[in-house]
Design an enzyme around this catalytic site. Structure first.
Site, PDB file in Angstrom:
ATOM      1  N   HIS A  12     -12.085 -14.614  -6.426  1.00  0.00           N
ATOM      2  CA  HIS A  12     -10.424 -14.196  -5.847  1.00  0.00           C
ATOM      3  C   HIS A  12      -9.828 -15.114  -4.761  1.00  0.00           C
ATOM      4  O   HIS A  12      -8.730 -15.738  -4.731  1.00  0.00           O
ATOM      5  CB  HIS A  12     -10.445 -12.815  -5.308  1.00  0.00           C
ATOM      6  CG  HIS A  12      -9.239 -12.477  -4.697  1.00  0.00           C
ATOM      7  ND1 HIS A  12      -8.207 -12.086  -5.539  1.00  0.00           N
ATOM      8  CD2 HIS A  12      -8.898 -12.221  -3.688  1.00  0.00           C
ATOM      9  CE1 HIS A  12      -7.212 -11.613  -4.835  1.00  0.00           C
ATOM     10  NE2 HIS A  12      -7.762 -11.643  -3.551  1.00  0.00           N
ATOM     11  N   ASP A  57      -3.379 -11.671 -14.350  1.00  0.00           N
ATOM     12  CA  ASP A  57      -3.923 -11.412 -12.932  1.00  0.00           C
ATOM     13  C   ASP A  57      -5.552 -11.896 -13.058  1.00  0.00           C
ATOM     14  O   ASP A  57      -6.178 -11.750 -13.938  1.00  0.00           O
ATOM     15  CB  ASP A  57      -3.756 -10.158 -12.627  1.00  0.00           C
ATOM     16  CG  ASP A  57      -3.634  -9.822 -11.105  1.00  0.00           C
ATOM     17  OD1 ASP A  57      -4.329 -10.951 -10.325  1.00  0.00           O
ATOM     18  OD2 ASP A  57      -3.353  -8.761 -10.584  1.00  0.00           O
ATOM     19  N   LYS A  86       8.727  -8.614  -5.247  1.00  0.00           N
ATOM     20  CA  LYS A  86       9.032  -7.161  -4.797  1.00  0.00           C
ATOM     21  C   LYS A  86      10.071  -7.150  -3.862  1.00  0.00           C
ATOM     22  O   LYS A  86      10.129  -7.718  -2.831  1.00  0.00           O
ATOM     23  CB  LYS A  86       7.805  -6.391  -4.310  1.00  0.00           C
ATOM     24  CG  LYS A  86       7.360  -5.183  -4.772  1.00  0.00           C
ATOM     25  CD  LYS A  86       6.286  -4.808  -3.953  1.00  0.00           C
ATOM     26  CE  LYS A  86       4.728  -4.470  -4.766  1.00  0.00           C
ATOM     27  NZ  LYS A  86       3.831  -3.864  -4.011  1.00  0.00           N
ATOM     28  N   ARG A 123      12.534  -4.203  -1.460  1.00  0.00           N
ATOM     29  CA  ARG A 123      12.671  -2.964  -1.135  1.00  0.00           C
ATOM     30  C   ARG A 123      14.081  -2.745  -1.013  1.00  0.00           C
ATOM     31  O   ARG A 123      15.080  -3.375  -0.580  1.00  0.00           O
ATOM     32  CB  ARG A 123      12.006  -2.779   0.313  1.00  0.00           C
ATOM     33  CG  ARG A 123      12.127  -1.376   0.709  1.00  0.00           C
ATOM     34  CD  ARG A 123      10.832  -1.214   1.747  1.00  0.00           C
ATOM     35  NE  ARG A 123       9.485  -0.979   1.451  1.00  0.00           N
ATOM     36  CZ  ARG A 123       9.048   0.003   0.495  1.00  0.00           C
ATOM     37  NH1 ARG A 123       9.815   0.816   0.242  1.00  0.00           N
ATOM     38  NH2 ARG A 123       7.801  -0.399   0.237  1.00  0.00           N
TER      39      ARG A 123
HETATM   40  C1  R5P Z   1      -5.808  -8.678  -5.599  1.00  0.00           C
HETATM   41  O1  R5P Z   1      -5.551  -9.209  -4.732  1.00  0.00           O
HETATM   42  C2  R5P Z   1      -6.044  -9.028  -7.131  1.00  0.00           C
HETATM   43  O2  R5P Z   1      -5.746 -10.399  -7.373  1.00  0.00           O
HETATM   44  C3  R5P Z   1      -5.334  -8.206  -7.926  1.00  0.00           C
HETATM   45  O3  R5P Z   1      -3.986  -8.164  -8.274  1.00  0.00           O
HETATM   46  C4  R5P Z   1      -5.714  -6.693  -7.484  1.00  0.00           C
HETATM   47  O4  R5P Z   1      -7.032  -6.471  -7.295  1.00  0.00           O
HETATM   48  C5  R5P Z   1      -5.082  -5.764  -8.728  1.00  0.00           C
HETATM   49  O5  R5P Z   1      -5.358  -4.515  -8.442  1.00  0.00           O
HETATM   50  P1  R5P Z   1      -5.011  -3.302  -9.221  1.00  0.00           P
HETATM   51  O6  R5P Z   1      -5.337  -3.519 -10.770  1.00  0.00           O
HETATM   52  O7  R5P Z   1      -5.851  -2.018  -8.507  1.00  0.00           O
HETATM   53  O8  R5P Z   1      -3.410  -3.053  -9.107  1.00  0.00           O
END
Ligand code: R5P
Length: 279
Positions: A119, A207, A181, A183
Site C-alpha cells: 500500500h 485499486d 469526490k 461535496r
Molecule cells: C485505501 O487506502 C486502499 O487503497 C483501498 O482504496 C481501500 O482499502 C479500499 O477499501 P474499501 O474496499 O473498504 O472501500
C-alpha cells in the site's frame, strides 16, 4: 532452493514452485486445543523461499514459525499481501505504527523480502533488510485484456492511486483517469472522473485493495448514473471483508476480480510469474 508456504498462500506457492521449477516443502499444520498453531515441515533446505500473505493475525504467527524452522537457511521471504500496511503512520497520538511493528519482526533473520503492490512503499524501509515491492500491473492488464472491453477507461479511486492505474493502462494503451469526490451538500457527494467522461464507456475501477468494497460500489453507482455502459472492478489484493463481494454485485458491477495474493474464487490472475522473475 525450495518453497514453503503458510496455509494462506498454498496455491500461489505451488504456482511459484512450478514457475521456478523447484520443489514445494511438505508441511503439516494443526491447532492445539488452546488455539495455538503447530507446524511440522520437511528437513531444512540450504535456500528457502517462505511465502505467506497476512490477512489475519494467525497468518503472521505461521510465518514466524516457518522462519524459525528455517533459521539456519538463506531465507527469501515473500509477503504477497501485507496486512497492517495501511497503518503506515501514527495518524493519532497513542496509535502504533503497525506497518513498522509487523515489518520489523518479519525482516529479522531473513536475507531479503518481497511484497506485492504494497500500500505504501515507505513501509519497505522498516524491514531492515533488502526489501523489494513487485508490481502486478502486467498480469492485471493481461486479465483486463481478456474481458474484451471496447476502449476501456481505467479509473483509480483517487489521485494517490493513479500510478497503478497509469501502469496498467499503459500496457493496453487505454485511457486512464482518477475519481474525484465533490461535496455538493452536507449529505451529498458526487464522484466522477477528474477529466474523462464515462458516458457510453466500459469502465474498469482499479485499486490495490478491495476491502469492504465500499469505495468501488459507491463509485460504480454514480458512474452508472453518469451513463457508463459497464463497470468492472479489479483489485490486486482481494481482502473482501464484510460481504464485499455481494456489495459489489448488488451495485451492478459486471465483473469482480483480484490476484492470488489472497486466494479467492475470483482470483483471475497470478502473482507467481512476476515474483519468479525476481527470485
Ligand atoms: C485505501 O487506502 C486502499 O487503497 C483501498 O482504496 C481501500 O482499502 C479500499 O477499501 P474499501 O474496499 O473498504 O472501500
Amino acid at each position: 532452493m525450495k518453497v514453503v508456504s503458510t496455509q494462506r498462500s498454498q496455491v500461489l506457492a505451488g504456482r511459484l514452485a512450478t514457475a521456478l521449477n523447484i520443489p514445494v516443502i511438505d508441511t503439516r499444520w494443526q491447532k492445539f486445543p488452546d488455539g495455538e498453531i503447530y507446524v511440522r515441515a520437511e528437513q531444512p533446505a540450504e535456500k528457502v523461499i517462505i511465502c505467506g500473505s497476512i490477512l489475519i493475525s494467525d497468518d503472521l504467527v505461521e510465518l514466524l514459525l516457518l522462519k524459525d524452522i528455517y533459521s539456519e537457511s538463506d531465507i527469501s521471504l515473500i509477503v504477497p499481501y501485507m496486512g497492517y500496511a495501511r497503518q503506515d503512520k501514527q495518524f493519532n497520538p497513542g496509535e502504533p505504527l503497525s506497518a513498522r511493528a509487523i515489518a520489523q519482526i518479519l525482516g529479522n533473520g531473513v536475507s531479503r523480502v518481497y511484497t506485492v503492490n504494497i500500500h505504501e512503499k515507505s513501509v519497505l524501509n522498516y524491514f531492515h533488510t533488502e526489501a523489494t515491492d513487485v508490481s502486478l500491473s502486467t498480469p492485471a492488464a493481461a486479465y483486463i485484456d481478456t474481458l474484451s472491453l471496447e476502449n476501456p477507461l481505467i479509473l483509480s479511486p483517487d489521485e494517490g492511486a493513479l500510478h497503478l492505474g497509469r501502469d496498467v493502462a499503459s500496457h493496453g494503451n487505454w485511457d486512464c483517469d482518477y475519481l474525484q469526490k465533490t461535496r455538493i451538500s452536507g449529505e451529498q457527494v458526487r464522484i466522477e472522473p477528474k477529466s474523462v467522461p464515462v458516458s457510453g464507456r466500459d469502465v474498469v475501477i482499479l485499486d490495490d485493495i478491495i476491502s469492504t468494497g465500499g469505495t468501488q460500489a459507491t463509485a460504480a453507482m454514480m458512474l452508472y448514473e453518469q451513463g457508463a455502459r459497464s463497470i468492472h472492478t479489479v483489485g490486486i489484493h482481494g481482502v473482501l471483508a464484510s460481504g464485499a463481494y455481494t456489495r459489489l454485485t448488488s451495485a451492478g458491477i459486471a465483473s469482480i476480480s483480484c490476484s492470488d495474493t489472497i486466494e479467492r474464487a475470483c482470483s483471475t490472475y497470478s502473482a507467481a510469474k512476476v515474483l519468479a522473475e525476481y527470485l
